[in-house]
Design an enzyme around this catalytic site. Structure first.
Site, PDB file in Angstrom:
ATOM      1  N   TYR A 113      10.857  -1.272  34.545  1.00 59.41           N
ATOM      2  CA  TYR A 113      11.849  -1.873  33.665  1.00 59.41           C
ATOM      3  C   TYR A 113      12.271  -3.209  34.277  1.00 59.41           C
ATOM      4  CZ  TYR A 113      15.464  -1.854  30.043  1.00 59.41           C
ATOM      5  OH  TYR A 113      16.244  -2.166  28.968  1.00 59.41           O
ATOM      6  N   LYS A 168      -0.620  17.514  13.573  1.00 59.85           N
ATOM      7  CA  LYS A 168      -1.705  16.539  13.649  1.00 59.85           C
ATOM      8  C   LYS A 168      -1.645  15.798  14.980  1.00 59.85           C
ATOM      9  CE  LYS A 168      -4.828  14.945  10.668  1.00 59.85           C
ATOM     10  NZ  LYS A 168      -5.554  15.732   9.666  1.00 59.85           N
ATOM     11  N   GLU A 210      -1.989  10.171   5.964  1.00 60.35           N
ATOM     12  CA  GLU A 210      -2.110  11.627   5.827  1.00 60.35           C
ATOM     13  C   GLU A 210      -1.276  12.110   4.645  1.00 60.35           C
ATOM     14  OE1 GLU A 210      -3.580  15.319   7.147  1.00 60.35           O
ATOM     15  OE2 GLU A 210      -3.971  13.350   8.000  1.00 60.35           O
ATOM     16  N   ALA A 272     -10.144  13.518  -1.271  1.00 62.11           N
ATOM     17  CA  ALA A 272     -11.262  14.076  -0.520  1.00 62.11           C
ATOM     18  C   ALA A 272     -12.569  13.988  -1.304  1.00 62.11           C
ATOM     19  CB  ALA A 272     -10.965  15.526  -0.147  1.00 62.11           C
ATOM     20  N   ASN A 392     -11.139  19.263   9.308  1.00 58.82           N
ATOM     21  CA  ASN A 392     -11.018  17.847   9.688  1.00 58.82           C
ATOM     22  C   ASN A 392     -10.848  17.627  11.176  1.00 58.82           C
ATOM     23  OD1 ASN A 392     -11.000  17.563   6.946  1.00 58.82           O
ATOM     24  ND2 ASN A 392      -9.190  16.255   6.854  1.00 58.82           N
TER      25      ASN A 392
END
Length: 461
Positions: A113, A168, A210, A272, A392
Protein backbone atom coordinates in the site's frame (compact mmCIF):
# COMPACT_ATOMS: atom_id res chain seq x y z
CA UNK A 1 -37.74 -40.11 -14.37
CA UNK A 2 -36.13 -38.01 -11.59
CA UNK A 3 -34.09 -40.03 -9.12
CA UNK A 4 -32.95 -39.08 -5.61
CA UNK A 5 -29.74 -37.07 -5.76
CA UNK A 6 -27.43 -34.87 -3.69
CA UNK A 7 -29.13 -31.69 -4.94
CA UNK A 8 -31.97 -32.54 -2.53
CA UNK A 9 -29.94 -33.99 0.33
CA UNK A 10 -31.31 -33.58 3.86
CA UNK A 11 -30.15 -34.55 7.32
CA UNK A 12 -32.99 -35.41 9.70
CA UNK A 13 -32.38 -35.53 13.45
CA UNK A 14 -34.87 -37.93 15.05
CA UNK A 15 -35.58 -39.34 18.50
CA UNK A 16 -36.62 -42.99 18.65
CA UNK A 17 -37.28 -45.56 21.38
CA UNK A 18 -34.12 -47.52 22.41
CA UNK A 19 -35.38 -50.76 20.89
CA UNK A 20 -33.50 -53.35 18.85
CA UNK A 21 -35.70 -52.59 15.86
CA UNK A 22 -35.41 -48.77 15.97
CA UNK A 23 -32.74 -48.44 13.28
CA UNK A 24 -34.50 -50.88 10.96
CA UNK A 25 -37.84 -49.12 11.44
CA UNK A 26 -36.30 -45.76 10.54
CA UNK A 27 -34.46 -46.98 7.44
CA UNK A 28 -37.53 -48.87 6.26
CA UNK A 29 -39.66 -45.72 6.60
CA UNK A 30 -37.25 -43.78 4.40
CA UNK A 31 -37.13 -46.57 1.85
CA UNK A 32 -40.91 -46.88 1.63
CA UNK A 33 -41.23 -43.35 0.27
CA UNK A 34 -38.27 -43.71 -2.11
CA UNK A 35 -35.53 -41.91 -0.17
CA UNK A 36 -31.91 -43.05 -0.46
CA UNK A 37 -29.99 -43.08 2.83
CA UNK A 38 -26.35 -41.98 2.51
CA UNK A 39 -25.44 -41.79 6.23
CA UNK A 40 -26.94 -43.06 9.48
CA UNK A 41 -25.36 -41.92 12.74
CA UNK A 42 -26.13 -42.24 16.44
CA UNK A 43 -25.58 -38.81 18.02
CA UNK A 44 -27.06 -39.41 21.50
CA UNK A 45 -27.94 -42.50 23.53
CA UNK A 46 -30.06 -42.46 26.69
CA UNK A 47 -31.97 -45.00 28.73
CA UNK A 48 -35.29 -43.84 27.32
CA UNK A 49 -34.36 -42.71 23.80
CA UNK A 50 -31.75 -42.76 21.03
CA UNK A 51 -31.10 -39.78 18.75
CA UNK A 52 -30.10 -40.44 15.14
CA UNK A 53 -28.95 -38.24 12.27
CA UNK A 54 -30.28 -39.71 9.02
CA UNK A 55 -28.83 -38.21 5.85
CA UNK A 56 -30.63 -39.08 2.65
CA UNK A 57 -31.13 -38.00 -0.94
CA UNK A 58 -34.55 -37.00 -2.22
CA UNK A 59 -36.01 -36.15 -5.63
CA UNK A 60 -37.50 -32.77 -4.76
CA UNK A 61 -38.41 -30.49 -1.87
CA UNK A 62 -41.82 -32.14 -1.70
CA UNK A 63 -40.24 -35.58 -1.66
CA UNK A 64 -37.96 -34.49 1.19
CA UNK A 65 -41.06 -33.51 3.17
CA UNK A 66 -42.62 -36.91 2.43
CA UNK A 67 -39.53 -38.60 3.91
CA UNK A 68 -39.68 -36.43 7.02
CA UNK A 69 -43.42 -36.99 7.45
CA UNK A 70 -42.93 -40.76 7.08
CA UNK A 71 -40.41 -40.78 9.94
CA UNK A 72 -42.50 -38.51 12.13
CA UNK A 73 -45.48 -40.84 11.76
CA UNK A 74 -43.67 -43.83 13.32
CA UNK A 75 -44.83 -44.70 16.86
CA UNK A 76 -42.58 -43.15 19.48
CA UNK A 77 -40.48 -41.27 16.89
CA UNK A 78 -40.09 -37.49 16.93
CA UNK A 79 -38.36 -35.44 14.23
CA UNK A 80 -36.33 -32.77 16.00
CA UNK A 81 -34.82 -30.91 13.08
CA UNK A 82 -34.39 -31.10 9.31
CA UNK A 83 -31.33 -29.55 7.65
CA UNK A 84 -31.23 -29.02 3.89
CA UNK A 85 -27.60 -29.68 3.04
CA UNK A 86 -27.75 -27.60 -0.15
CA UNK A 87 -28.87 -24.55 1.81
CA UNK A 88 -26.09 -25.16 4.34
CA UNK A 89 -23.51 -25.04 1.54
CA UNK A 90 -24.74 -21.56 0.56
CA UNK A 91 -24.83 -19.98 4.03
CA UNK A 92 -22.78 -16.79 3.84
CA UNK A 93 -21.97 -17.37 0.17
CA UNK A 94 -19.54 -19.77 -1.53
CA UNK A 95 -16.56 -17.54 -2.37
CA UNK A 96 -14.31 -15.07 -0.58
CA UNK A 97 -11.44 -12.67 -1.24
CA UNK A 98 -8.06 -13.50 0.30
CA UNK A 99 -4.79 -11.60 0.12
CA UNK A 100 -1.96 -13.07 -1.94
CA UNK A 101 0.67 -11.08 -0.03
CA UNK A 102 1.58 -11.03 3.66
CA UNK A 103 0.93 -7.86 5.65
CA UNK A 104 3.02 -8.62 8.73
CA UNK A 105 4.75 -5.32 9.43
CA UNK A 106 5.36 -1.74 8.27
CA UNK A 107 7.67 -2.85 5.46
CA UNK A 108 5.02 -5.11 3.99
CA UNK A 109 2.41 -2.36 4.27
CA UNK A 110 4.73 0.18 2.63
CA UNK A 111 5.16 -2.03 -0.43
CA UNK A 112 1.61 -3.34 -0.77
CA UNK A 113 0.00 0.00 0.00
CA UNK A 114 1.20 3.54 0.53
CA UNK A 115 3.74 4.87 -0.24
CA UNK A 116 5.10 2.10 -2.49
CA UNK A 117 1.86 1.48 -4.36
CA UNK A 118 2.01 4.98 -5.85
CA UNK A 119 4.94 3.90 -8.05
CA UNK A 120 2.80 1.07 -9.47
CA UNK A 121 -0.03 3.53 -10.19
CA UNK A 122 2.40 5.82 -12.02
CA UNK A 123 3.75 2.92 -14.09
CA UNK A 124 0.22 1.94 -15.20
CA UNK A 125 -0.70 5.56 -15.94
CA UNK A 126 2.36 5.77 -18.19
CA UNK A 127 1.65 2.39 -19.82
CA UNK A 128 -1.95 1.16 -19.33
CA UNK A 129 -1.08 -2.29 -20.68
CA UNK A 130 0.95 -2.82 -17.48
CA UNK A 131 -2.39 -3.30 -15.67
CA UNK A 132 -2.40 -6.85 -17.07
CA UNK A 133 0.99 -7.46 -15.45
CA UNK A 134 0.76 -5.56 -12.18
CA UNK A 135 -2.90 -5.96 -11.06
CA UNK A 136 -5.59 -8.57 -10.65
CA UNK A 137 -6.62 -7.85 -14.24
CA UNK A 138 -4.07 -10.48 -15.23
CA UNK A 139 -6.17 -13.31 -13.79
CA UNK A 140 -9.67 -11.98 -13.14
CA UNK A 141 -12.98 -12.44 -14.95
CA UNK A 142 -16.33 -10.74 -14.33
CA UNK A 143 -19.32 -13.09 -14.34
CA UNK A 144 -22.06 -10.73 -15.50
CA UNK A 145 -25.81 -11.35 -15.44
CA UNK A 146 -29.10 -9.49 -15.32
CA UNK A 147 -30.94 -12.52 -13.93
CA UNK A 148 -33.31 -12.90 -16.87
CA UNK A 149 -32.58 -16.53 -17.87
CA UNK A 150 -31.22 -18.32 -14.82
CA UNK A 151 -30.91 -22.09 -15.21
CA UNK A 152 -34.43 -23.30 -16.03
CA UNK A 153 -35.96 -20.79 -13.61
CA UNK A 154 -36.41 -17.91 -16.05
CA UNK A 155 -36.42 -14.23 -15.13
CA UNK A 156 -35.80 -14.31 -11.36
CA UNK A 157 -33.71 -11.14 -11.10
CA UNK A 158 -30.14 -10.31 -10.07
CA UNK A 159 -30.30 -11.13 -6.36
CA UNK A 160 -31.78 -14.59 -6.95
CA UNK A 161 -29.18 -15.16 -9.69
CA UNK A 162 -26.28 -14.49 -7.31
CA UNK A 163 -25.94 -18.08 -5.96
CA UNK A 164 -25.47 -19.34 -9.54
CA UNK A 165 -22.85 -16.68 -10.30
CA UNK A 166 -21.03 -17.51 -7.06
CA UNK A 167 -21.00 -21.14 -8.12
CA UNK A 168 -19.62 -20.15 -11.51
CA UNK A 169 -16.83 -18.20 -9.80
CA UNK A 170 -16.00 -21.19 -7.62
CA UNK A 171 -15.75 -23.41 -10.69
CA UNK A 172 -13.40 -20.95 -12.40
CA UNK A 173 -11.07 -21.14 -9.41
CA UNK A 174 -11.34 -24.88 -8.87
CA UNK A 175 -10.72 -26.00 -12.43
CA UNK A 176 -8.48 -23.29 -13.91
CA UNK A 177 -7.13 -21.11 -11.10
CA UNK A 178 -9.01 -18.10 -12.51
CA UNK A 179 -10.27 -15.48 -10.07
CA UNK A 180 -13.85 -14.64 -11.01
CA UNK A 181 -16.38 -12.37 -9.36
CA UNK A 182 -20.18 -12.18 -9.68
CA UNK A 183 -21.53 -8.94 -11.16
CA UNK A 184 -25.33 -9.09 -10.92
CA UNK A 185 -26.81 -5.98 -12.53
CA UNK A 186 -30.11 -4.57 -11.34
CA UNK A 187 -31.30 -3.67 -14.82
CA UNK A 188 -32.73 -5.46 -17.83
CA UNK A 189 -32.14 -2.57 -20.17
CA UNK A 190 -29.73 -3.49 -22.95
CA UNK A 191 -28.07 -0.07 -23.07
CA UNK A 192 -27.59 0.07 -19.32
CA UNK A 193 -26.05 -3.41 -19.23
CA UNK A 194 -23.62 -2.55 -22.01
CA UNK A 195 -22.65 0.71 -20.32
CA UNK A 196 -22.26 -0.93 -16.89
CA UNK A 197 -19.90 -3.56 -18.27
CA UNK A 198 -17.92 -0.89 -20.11
CA UNK A 199 -17.49 1.01 -16.85
CA UNK A 200 -16.17 -1.96 -14.86
CA UNK A 201 -14.04 -3.45 -17.64
CA UNK A 202 -10.70 -1.88 -16.55
CA UNK A 203 -10.58 -4.28 -13.57
CA UNK A 204 -11.00 -7.48 -15.57
CA UNK A 205 -9.10 -9.55 -18.11
CA UNK A 206 -12.31 -11.02 -19.53
CA UNK A 207 -16.09 -10.82 -19.34
CA UNK A 208 -18.22 -13.95 -18.94
CA UNK A 209 -21.84 -13.11 -19.74
CA UNK A 210 -24.23 -15.50 -18.03
CA UNK A 211 -27.97 -16.18 -17.91
CA UNK A 212 -29.05 -13.19 -20.02
CA UNK A 213 -32.17 -13.92 -22.03
CA UNK A 214 -32.25 -14.16 -25.82
CA UNK A 215 -32.44 -12.27 -28.07
CA UNK A 216 -30.92 -9.39 -26.03
CA UNK A 217 -27.89 -11.50 -25.17
CA UNK A 218 -26.82 -11.51 -28.84
CA UNK A 219 -26.77 -7.73 -29.10
CA UNK A 220 -25.13 -7.27 -25.71
CA UNK A 221 -22.32 -9.66 -26.54
CA UNK A 222 -21.77 -8.30 -30.07
CA UNK A 223 -21.60 -4.67 -28.98
CA UNK A 224 -19.37 -5.36 -25.98
CA UNK A 225 -16.97 -7.24 -28.25
CA UNK A 226 -16.78 -4.13 -30.43
CA UNK A 227 -16.25 -1.76 -27.51
CA UNK A 228 -13.86 -3.62 -25.20
CA UNK A 229 -10.23 -4.63 -25.52
CA UNK A 230 -10.77 -7.83 -23.52
CA UNK A 231 -12.53 -11.07 -24.53
CA UNK A 232 -16.32 -11.22 -24.08
CA UNK A 233 -17.77 -14.73 -23.89
CA UNK A 234 -21.45 -15.62 -23.37
CA UNK A 235 -21.21 -19.01 -21.72
CA UNK A 236 -24.82 -20.00 -22.36
CA UNK A 237 -24.05 -19.68 -26.05
CA UNK A 238 -20.44 -20.60 -26.61
CA UNK A 239 -19.69 -22.79 -23.59
CA UNK A 240 -22.58 -25.07 -24.49
CA UNK A 241 -21.65 -25.03 -28.17
CA UNK A 242 -18.03 -25.96 -27.47
CA UNK A 243 -18.92 -29.02 -25.39
CA UNK A 244 -21.67 -30.15 -27.79
CA UNK A 245 -19.38 -29.92 -30.82
CA UNK A 246 -16.60 -31.76 -28.99
CA UNK A 247 -18.97 -34.48 -27.82
CA UNK A 248 -20.55 -34.84 -31.25
CA UNK A 249 -17.15 -35.26 -32.86
CA UNK A 250 -16.50 -38.25 -30.58
CA UNK A 251 -20.02 -39.65 -30.94
CA UNK A 252 -19.65 -39.69 -34.71
CA UNK A 253 -16.34 -41.52 -34.32
CA UNK A 254 -18.11 -44.22 -32.30
CA UNK A 255 -20.87 -44.79 -34.88
CA UNK A 256 -18.54 -44.32 -37.85
CA UNK A 257 -20.38 -41.45 -39.51
CA UNK A 258 -19.03 -38.45 -41.43
CA UNK A 259 -20.62 -35.19 -40.32
CA UNK A 260 -20.60 -33.87 -43.87
CA UNK A 261 -23.17 -36.54 -44.69
CA UNK A 262 -25.27 -36.10 -41.54
CA UNK A 263 -28.62 -34.42 -41.03
CA UNK A 264 -28.60 -32.65 -37.65
CA UNK A 265 -31.73 -31.43 -35.84
CA UNK A 266 -31.22 -28.66 -33.27
CA UNK A 267 -34.27 -28.10 -31.08
CA UNK A 268 -34.29 -24.75 -29.29
CA UNK A 269 -32.98 -21.70 -31.14
CA UNK A 270 -32.26 -19.39 -28.23
CA UNK A 271 -28.80 -18.52 -26.98
CA UNK A 272 -27.45 -22.07 -26.78
CA UNK A 273 -29.13 -23.47 -29.88
CA UNK A 274 -28.08 -20.58 -32.09
CA UNK A 275 -24.46 -20.84 -30.96
CA UNK A 276 -24.44 -24.61 -31.45
CA UNK A 277 -25.71 -24.18 -35.01
CA UNK A 278 -23.10 -21.55 -35.82
CA UNK A 279 -20.20 -23.56 -34.40
CA UNK A 280 -21.45 -26.76 -36.05
CA UNK A 281 -21.42 -25.00 -39.41
CA UNK A 282 -17.63 -24.87 -39.21
CA UNK A 283 -17.78 -28.70 -39.39
CA UNK A 284 -19.85 -28.48 -42.62
CA UNK A 285 -22.66 -30.92 -41.73
CA UNK A 286 -24.83 -32.28 -44.54
CA UNK A 287 -27.77 -30.19 -43.28
CA UNK A 288 -29.09 -28.63 -40.10
CA UNK A 289 -32.77 -28.27 -39.27
CA UNK A 290 -33.45 -25.73 -36.53
CA UNK A 291 -36.68 -26.21 -34.60
CA UNK A 292 -38.34 -23.90 -32.08
CA UNK A 293 -41.72 -23.76 -30.39
CA UNK A 294 -43.35 -22.86 -33.73
CA UNK A 295 -41.76 -25.72 -35.67
CA UNK A 296 -38.98 -26.00 -38.23
CA UNK A 297 -37.27 -22.71 -39.03
CA UNK A 298 -37.38 -21.83 -42.74
CA UNK A 299 -37.17 -18.54 -44.68
CA UNK A 300 -40.88 -18.38 -45.53
CA UNK A 301 -42.05 -18.66 -41.95
CA UNK A 302 -43.78 -15.62 -40.46
CA UNK A 303 -42.50 -13.43 -37.63
CA UNK A 304 -38.82 -14.38 -37.70
CA UNK A 305 -36.62 -12.14 -35.56
CA UNK A 306 -33.15 -11.15 -36.78
CA UNK A 307 -31.51 -14.17 -35.16
CA UNK A 308 -33.98 -16.61 -36.71
CA UNK A 309 -33.65 -14.90 -40.09
CA UNK A 310 -29.92 -15.59 -40.02
CA UNK A 311 -30.52 -19.19 -38.95
CA UNK A 312 -33.14 -19.69 -41.68
CA UNK A 313 -30.78 -18.33 -44.33
CA UNK A 314 -27.95 -20.74 -43.46
CA UNK A 315 -29.80 -23.99 -42.62
CA UNK A 316 -32.56 -26.27 -43.97
CA UNK A 317 -31.29 -26.50 -47.55
CA UNK A 318 -34.57 -28.08 -48.72
CA UNK A 319 -36.76 -25.42 -47.08
CA UNK A 320 -38.62 -28.06 -45.09
CA UNK A 321 -41.56 -27.03 -42.87
CA UNK A 322 -43.33 -28.94 -40.11
CA UNK A 323 -42.96 -30.05 -36.50
CA UNK A 324 -40.10 -31.46 -34.47
CA UNK A 325 -41.46 -34.94 -35.18
CA UNK A 326 -41.27 -34.21 -38.91
CA UNK A 327 -37.70 -32.94 -38.56
CA UNK A 328 -36.57 -36.11 -36.79
CA UNK A 329 -37.50 -38.39 -39.68
CA UNK A 330 -34.23 -39.60 -41.21
CA UNK A 331 -32.08 -37.43 -38.93
CA UNK A 332 -28.67 -38.70 -37.83
CA UNK A 333 -28.33 -36.39 -34.84
CA UNK A 334 -30.73 -34.69 -32.43
CA UNK A 335 -29.44 -31.87 -30.21
CA UNK A 336 -31.99 -30.47 -27.78
CA UNK A 337 -31.55 -27.31 -25.69
CA UNK A 338 -35.24 -26.61 -25.27
CA UNK A 339 -37.93 -28.13 -23.05
CA UNK A 340 -38.78 -31.46 -21.39
CA UNK A 341 -40.68 -34.41 -22.80
CA UNK A 342 -41.07 -33.34 -26.43
CA UNK A 343 -40.90 -36.78 -28.04
CA UNK A 344 -40.51 -40.46 -27.29
CA UNK A 345 -39.05 -43.72 -28.49
CA UNK A 346 -41.44 -43.86 -31.45
CA UNK A 347 -39.92 -40.69 -32.91
CA UNK A 348 -36.35 -41.89 -32.30
CA UNK A 349 -37.27 -44.98 -34.31
CA UNK A 350 -37.91 -42.72 -37.32
CA UNK A 351 -34.35 -41.38 -37.22
CA UNK A 352 -31.55 -42.97 -39.21
CA UNK A 353 -29.72 -46.06 -38.00
CA UNK A 354 -27.08 -45.48 -35.30
CA UNK A 355 -28.83 -42.25 -34.33
CA UNK A 356 -27.26 -39.85 -31.83
CA UNK A 357 -29.51 -38.09 -29.28
CA UNK A 358 -28.24 -35.20 -27.16
CA UNK A 359 -31.26 -34.33 -24.95
CA UNK A 360 -29.83 -31.47 -22.89
CA UNK A 361 -32.82 -29.71 -21.33
CA UNK A 362 -32.33 -29.58 -17.56
CA UNK A 363 -33.40 -31.00 -15.21
CA UNK A 364 -35.81 -32.97 -17.43
CA UNK A 365 -34.59 -33.65 -20.98
CA UNK A 366 -36.54 -33.59 -24.22
CA UNK A 367 -36.85 -37.38 -24.05
CA UNK A 368 -36.39 -39.85 -21.22
CA UNK A 369 -32.87 -41.22 -21.81
CA UNK A 370 -34.07 -44.77 -21.17
CA UNK A 371 -36.64 -44.37 -23.95
CA UNK A 372 -34.07 -42.85 -26.28
CA UNK A 373 -31.72 -45.79 -25.73
CA UNK A 374 -34.29 -48.16 -27.21
CA UNK A 375 -33.36 -46.96 -30.71
CA UNK A 376 -30.44 -44.51 -30.47
CA UNK A 377 -26.84 -45.69 -30.56
CA UNK A 378 -25.62 -42.87 -28.31
CA UNK A 379 -27.54 -40.78 -25.78
CA UNK A 380 -26.22 -37.76 -23.88
CA UNK A 381 -27.92 -35.43 -21.39
CA UNK A 382 -27.07 -32.45 -19.25
CA UNK A 383 -27.57 -34.52 -16.09
CA UNK A 384 -24.93 -36.01 -13.82
CA UNK A 385 -26.91 -39.21 -13.17
CA UNK A 386 -26.62 -40.55 -16.74
CA UNK A 387 -23.58 -41.28 -18.92
CA UNK A 388 -22.27 -38.62 -21.31
CA UNK A 389 -22.99 -35.45 -19.34
CA UNK A 390 -22.73 -32.36 -21.53
CA UNK A 391 -21.65 -29.72 -19.05
CA UNK A 392 -20.30 -26.21 -19.69
CA UNK A 393 -17.73 -26.64 -16.93
CA UNK A 394 -15.74 -28.71 -19.43
CA UNK A 395 -15.27 -25.52 -21.45
CA UNK A 396 -15.36 -22.14 -19.74
CA UNK A 397 -12.58 -22.52 -17.12
CA UNK A 398 -10.03 -23.66 -19.67
CA UNK A 399 -11.23 -21.18 -22.29
CA UNK A 400 -10.64 -18.22 -19.99
CA UNK A 401 -7.37 -19.67 -18.68
CA UNK A 402 -6.12 -19.75 -22.26
CA UNK A 403 -7.44 -16.27 -23.07
CA UNK A 404 -5.84 -14.75 -19.97
CA UNK A 405 -2.51 -16.53 -20.53
CA UNK A 406 -2.44 -15.26 -24.12
CA UNK A 407 -3.37 -11.70 -23.02
CA UNK A 408 -6.08 -12.00 -25.65
CA UNK A 409 -8.10 -8.92 -26.51
CA UNK A 410 -10.89 -10.79 -28.31
CA UNK A 411 -12.27 -14.26 -28.93
CA UNK A 412 -12.79 -15.92 -32.30
CA UNK A 413 -14.58 -18.96 -33.69
CA UNK A 414 -11.16 -20.53 -34.30
CA UNK A 415 -10.55 -20.47 -30.54
CA UNK A 416 -13.96 -22.03 -29.87
CA UNK A 417 -13.30 -24.83 -32.38
CA UNK A 418 -9.87 -25.40 -30.83
CA UNK A 419 -11.50 -25.74 -27.41
CA UNK A 420 -14.06 -28.23 -28.73
CA UNK A 421 -11.35 -30.35 -30.34
CA UNK A 422 -9.29 -30.27 -27.14
CA UNK A 423 -12.22 -31.59 -25.09
CA UNK A 424 -12.82 -34.37 -27.64
CA UNK A 425 -9.14 -35.34 -27.70
CA UNK A 426 -8.95 -35.78 -23.92
CA UNK A 427 -10.88 -39.03 -24.50
CA UNK A 428 -8.25 -41.30 -26.02
CA UNK A 429 -9.41 -43.70 -28.78
CA UNK A 430 -9.02 -46.74 -26.52
CA UNK A 431 -11.43 -45.23 -23.94
CA UNK A 432 -14.01 -44.02 -26.43
CA UNK A 433 -17.37 -45.83 -26.48
CA UNK A 434 -21.11 -45.16 -26.59
CA UNK A 435 -21.23 -44.40 -22.86
CA UNK A 436 -18.07 -42.29 -22.77
CA UNK A 437 -17.86 -39.62 -25.44
CA UNK A 438 -16.82 -36.72 -23.19
CA UNK A 439 -14.42 -36.64 -20.25
CA UNK A 440 -15.62 -36.25 -16.69
CA UNK A 441 -15.98 -32.70 -15.40
CA UNK A 442 -13.50 -33.76 -12.70
CA UNK A 443 -10.86 -34.92 -15.20
CA UNK A 444 -7.83 -32.76 -14.36
CA UNK A 445 -6.58 -33.02 -17.94
CA UNK A 446 -9.49 -31.08 -19.44
CA UNK A 447 -8.91 -27.45 -18.39
CA UNK A 448 -5.16 -27.47 -19.17
CA UNK A 449 -5.81 -29.04 -22.59
CA UNK A 450 -8.50 -26.49 -23.43
CA UNK A 451 -6.37 -23.63 -22.12
CA UNK A 452 -3.39 -24.64 -24.23
CA UNK A 453 -5.52 -25.03 -27.35
CA UNK A 454 -7.18 -21.64 -26.87
CA UNK A 455 -3.87 -19.94 -26.07
CA UNK A 456 -2.27 -21.35 -29.22
CA UNK A 457 -5.26 -20.30 -31.35
CA UNK A 458 -5.20 -16.82 -29.80
CA UNK A 459 -1.50 -16.37 -30.44
CA UNK A 460 -1.93 -17.57 -34.02
CA UNK A 461 -4.75 -15.08 -34.58
Amino acid sequence: MPVPGPGYSITIRVEAPPTASAAGDLTSAVGRVGGVITAFDVVESHADRVVFDITCNAMSANHAKDITDGLDALPGVRVRKVSDRTFLVHLGGKIEVTSKVALRNRDDLSRAYTPGVARICQAIAANPEDARRLTIKRNTVAVVTDGTAVLGLGNIGPAAALPVMEGKAALFKKFAGVDAWPVCLDTQDTEEIIRAVELIAPVYGGINLEDIAAPRCFEIEARLREKLDIPVFHDDQHGTAIVVVGALRNALRVVGKDITKCKVVVCGVGAAGSAIIRLLQHQKPGDILAVDIHGIVHPKRDNLDSNLEQIAASTNVEGKAGTLHDALVGADVFIGVSAPNLFGAAQVATMSSDAIVFALANPDPEIDPVEAQQHAAIVATGRSDYPNQINNVLAFPGVFRGLLDAHATSITDAMLVAAANAIADVVEPERLNASFIVPSVFDNAVAPAVAEAVKNAAQAN
